[in-house]
Design a protein around this motif. Sequence first.
Motif, PDB file in Angstrom:
ATOM      1  N   THR A   1      40.332  29.444  62.074  1.00 51.49           N
ATOM      2  CA  THR A   1      41.135  29.023  63.228  1.00 51.49           C
ATOM      3  C   THR A   1      42.254  28.104  62.738  1.00 51.49           C
ATOM      4  O   THR A   1      41.991  27.026  62.206  1.00 51.49           O
ATOM      5  N   LEU A   2      43.481  28.569  62.889  1.00 49.90           N
ATOM      6  CA  LEU A   2      44.631  27.791  62.411  1.00 49.90           C
ATOM      7  C   LEU A   2      45.390  27.193  63.601  1.00 49.90           C
ATOM      8  O   LEU A   2      45.568  27.845  64.633  1.00 49.90           O
ATOM      9  N   ASN A   3      45.853  25.966  63.409  1.00 53.52           N
ATOM     10  CA  ASN A   3      46.697  25.330  64.432  1.00 53.52           C
ATOM     11  C   ASN A   3      48.149  25.722  64.215  1.00 53.52           C
ATOM     12  O   ASN A   3      48.652  25.650  63.084  1.00 53.52           O
TER      13      ASN A   3
ATOM     14  N   THR B   1      44.398  22.446  57.584  1.00 51.15           N
ATOM     15  CA  THR B   1      43.571  21.304  57.183  1.00 51.15           C
ATOM     16  C   THR B   1      43.418  21.357  55.656  1.00 51.15           C
ATOM     17  O   THR B   1      43.697  22.390  55.024  1.00 51.15           O
ATOM     18  N   ALA B   2      42.938  20.268  55.071  1.00 51.61           N
ATOM     19  CA  ALA B   2      42.765  20.233  53.610  1.00 51.61           C
ATOM     20  C   ALA B   2      41.846  21.370  53.168  1.00 51.61           C
ATOM     21  O   ALA B   2      42.097  22.041  52.164  1.00 51.61           O
ATOM     22  N   ASP B   3      40.782  21.624  53.923  1.00 45.16           N
ATOM     23  CA  ASP B   3      39.849  22.706  53.567  1.00 45.16           C
ATOM     24  C   ASP B   3      40.524  24.064  53.640  1.00 45.16           C
ATOM     25  O   ASP B   3      40.305  24.937  52.800  1.00 45.16           O
ATOM     26  N   GLN B   4      41.336  24.249  54.675  1.00 48.00           N
ATOM     27  CA  GLN B   4      41.974  25.563  54.865  1.00 48.00           C
ATOM     28  C   GLN B   4      42.992  25.841  53.772  1.00 48.00           C
ATOM     29  O   GLN B   4      43.201  26.987  53.386  1.00 48.00           O
ATOM     30  N   LYS B   5      43.619  24.787  53.256  1.00 52.26           N
ATOM     31  CA  LYS B   5      44.684  24.999  52.254  1.00 52.26           C
ATOM     32  C   LYS B   5      44.190  25.830  51.075  1.00 52.26           C
ATOM     33  O   LYS B   5      44.884  26.727  50.609  1.00 52.26           O
ATOM     34  N   SER B   6      42.984  25.568  50.610  1.00 57.45           N
ATOM     35  CA  SER B   6      42.512  26.317  49.440  1.00 57.45           C
ATOM     36  C   SER B   6      42.250  27.779  49.793  1.00 57.45           C
ATOM     37  O   SER B   6      42.386  28.668  48.960  1.00 57.45           O
ATOM     38  N   ASN B   7      41.879  28.039  51.035  1.00 55.73           N
ATOM     39  CA  ASN B   7      41.639  29.436  51.440  1.00 55.73           C
ATOM     40  C   ASN B   7      42.937  30.189  51.689  1.00 55.73           C
ATOM     41  O   ASN B   7      42.927  31.420  51.787  1.00 55.73           O
ATOM     42  N   PHE B   8      44.015  29.450  51.874  1.00 55.94           N
ATOM     43  CA  PHE B   8      45.278  30.113  52.218  1.00 55.94           C
ATOM     44  C   PHE B   8      46.316  30.034  51.102  1.00 55.94           C
ATOM     45  O   PHE B   8      47.512  30.194  51.346  1.00 55.94           O
ATOM     46  N   ASN B   9      45.846  29.813  49.855  1.00 56.00           N
ATOM     47  CA  ASN B   9      46.758  30.002  48.719  1.00 56.00           C
ATOM     48  C   ASN B   9      47.185  31.457  48.721  1.00 56.00           C
ATOM     49  O   ASN B   9      46.383  32.337  49.037  1.00 56.00           O
ATOM     50  N   PHE B  10      48.426  31.732  48.377  1.00 57.43           N
ATOM     51  CA  PHE B  10      48.875  33.129  48.426  1.00 57.43           C
ATOM     52  C   PHE B  10      49.847  33.423  47.300  1.00 57.43           C
ATOM     53  O   PHE B  10      50.408  32.510  46.675  1.00 57.43           O
ATOM     54  N   ILE B  11      50.009  34.711  47.054  1.00 60.33           N
ATOM     55  CA  ILE B  11      50.982  35.195  46.077  1.00 60.33           C
ATOM     56  C   ILE B  11      52.174  35.705  46.883  1.00 60.33           C
ATOM     57  O   ILE B  11      51.976  36.402  47.896  1.00 60.33           O
ATOM     58  N   PRO B  12      53.404  35.387  46.470  1.00 56.19           N
ATOM     59  CA  PRO B  12      54.573  35.828  47.236  1.00 56.19           C
ATOM     60  C   PRO B  12      54.531  37.332  47.507  1.00 56.19           C
ATOM     61  O   PRO B  12      54.340  38.133  46.587  1.00 56.19           O
TER      62      PRO B  12
END
Length: 355
Positions: free
Chosen positions: A7-9, A28-39
């Motif tokens: 769930t993203l704000n 959130t800090a926790d979500q950041k690691s799950n949402f690393n992405f490649i261009p």
Amino acid sequence: MSNTFYTLNVKDVTKVTADTVTISFDLTADQKSNFNFIPGQYLTLKMTIGGEEVRRSYSICTAPYEADLAVAVKEIENGLFSGFANNTLKAGDQLEAMAPMGNFKITPNADNSKNYIFYAAGSGITPVISMVKSILREEPSSNVQLYYGNKNSDATIFKSQLDELNSEYINLNLTYIYSQQDTGNDLTNGRISASKCEGFFDKSQGNITIDGVYACGPEEMIMCVKDFYTAKGLAKDKIHFELFTASAPAKPAAQEGSSTPVQSQVTVIIDDEEYEFSLNTEGKDILQAAQDEDADVPFSCKGGVCCTCRAKVMEGTVKMDLNFALEEDEVADGFILTCQAHPTSEKVVISYDEY
Ligand code: FES
């Protein structure tokens, strides 16, 4: 591939043209690691609109080095999600999103000294701008040519951002092509076509080694770019594309077994759970059959375009109706789009847990 949604704000919804918005998210800090992405990768978003669960995939338009994670959404006629995003969604709302995925991507490397050619049409600029920004920022010795087709200047998504990049980076060569606005130059009037590719090639590419061609937009444009550079002798693995709309089969079916329909015993594995069911070659697709067994399997477009339903054949054979998303080497390795797959052997085992 797991079917986990987070769930993203929504941080902001910003109009970028009359019919396109960008949606940025506060992670959130926790979500950041799950949402690393490649261009070049995309997010699959989910929400319930009018009692109906709607899933759509949208490419990330920011680059990993930028502060925000954002996607761009162009409103399409009768588009449930795109209409909602353009007219109703606002900062502070929440959206469900899967972690970034997708094969149309570039991993920049500061040591590279490459020549990249990009073609985009309309909202096809979304993954392309993320890739272009990343290359310009992280590969100072590489050169980028970007050919971007639109109806006119007003309809050009991210025009001011692209113009700024063009001023800032000497190694970016940006060309707009307009179909409904006179540019004063035959080469840039009209739609991206084989003859336009020829013109761009003669003007700016004949004396360079092309390291990669990347095209994103409607099928017609993709095919003419692909055919042109293939005819010029560019290796298949240097031509990359992502369809935003599909109208006909593009790649052959894979892993075909017997052409005679069979009644198959199918096992689907996801998150270490197994689901077993019987399915005929001529019946529903494996994704739908698995859903009917209450397997929480990942999907978005259900049209063979987005790749969200990717899984691996561990045993047996299947055939696919359409494949606009998987690369040939992935197919050779046994990966399938389950929304397009039908069993062709008496026993089939499919795993979503293989990457
Ligand atoms: S759900 Fe998009 S390719 Fe299968």
